[in-house]
Enzyme design. Structure first.
Site: not given
Length: 248
Positions: A53-54, A38, A80, A149, A145, A180, A178
């Protein structure tokens, strides 16, 4: 608690909060050794954190290597990490499009690419990607978004086809809206947060937001050796949103 994942090692990206943290917790409760990746400064609940950082390939490779070294190998990868975006197709500029696709799609690619050598050495290798209901249902004000996805959904199928001969299963979960921290911030920014929450709950046939724990248990099923014949599949955790058309 079970020993379903006893002896197995898992890496969960975006694992410091939300669905990622819930997934890491469920996997640990089922016996896995778990490290979270993360951008956060620290991870809660005693999880070991590797920071990255991905969107940065150098950081990703270093973090994955550190996680594998700490875990002594890798059996399960949960992709994720991701970010959101709001608006129609004309609402986001090119830089925002590049940023979201870079994190949500290329980020998944970077982590998987770095993890594959270790996964190839596992007898129970599994990859689970966090996709979204936005990939299969047209949602208002979610163009960017949804596009990201949708790419994750197609990529999951392509990865499953490419890796099945090597014994690596690849699946995805498709959560509905969700409960979150990200959705919480989205609600806080609305003109009427209470009304917006009611609207989000109402569009899911079961009448509420999906819990992070419900998504986490779906991820655990797909990652489990018990699902050894399940690959190239997406599992909806959306209160029936993708398939049900109820009369009002």
């Amino acid at each position: 608690m079970t020993d379903e994942f006893k002896g197995l090692a898992a890496l969960v990206t975006g694992g410091a909060s939300g669905i990622g943290l819930a997934t890491a917790t469920v996997l640990r409760d089922k016996g896995a050794r778990v490290v979270v990746l993360d951008r956060a400064e620290s991870a809660s609940d005693g999880f070991e954190l590797v920071r990255a950082d991905v969107s940065d390939d150098t950081q990703v490779r270093s973090a994955v290597a550190a996680a594998v070294a700490s875990l002594g190998g890798l059996d399960v990868l949960v992709n994720n990490a991701g970010i959101g975006a709001q608006g129609g197709v004309d609402a986001n500029d090119d830089d925002e499009w590049r940023k979201v696709l870079d994190v949500n799609v290329l980020g998944l690619v970077r982590v998987t690419r770095a993890a594959l050598p270790s996964l190839r050495r596992s007898e129970h290798a599994a990859i689970v990607n966090t996709c979204s209901i936005a990939a299969t249902a047209g949602l208002p004000n979610r163009a960017l978004y949804s596009a990201s996805k949708g790419a994750v959904l197609s990529l999951t199928l392509a990865m499953a086809a490419d890796l099945i001969a090597e014994g690596i299963r690849v699946n995805a979960v498709n959560p509905g809206t969700a409960d979150t921290p990200w959705v919480g911030r989205l609600l806080d920014s609305a003109a009427d947060p209470a009304a917006e929450r009611v609207a989000l709950e109402a569009r899911q046939p079961h009448g509420r937001l999906v819990s992070a724990q419900e998504v986490a248990h779906a991820v655990a099923y797909l990652a489990s050796p018990s699902a050894g014949s399940t690959t190239g599949t997406t599992l909806a955790v959306d209160g029936g949103m993708a398939g049900l058309r109820l009369r009002k």
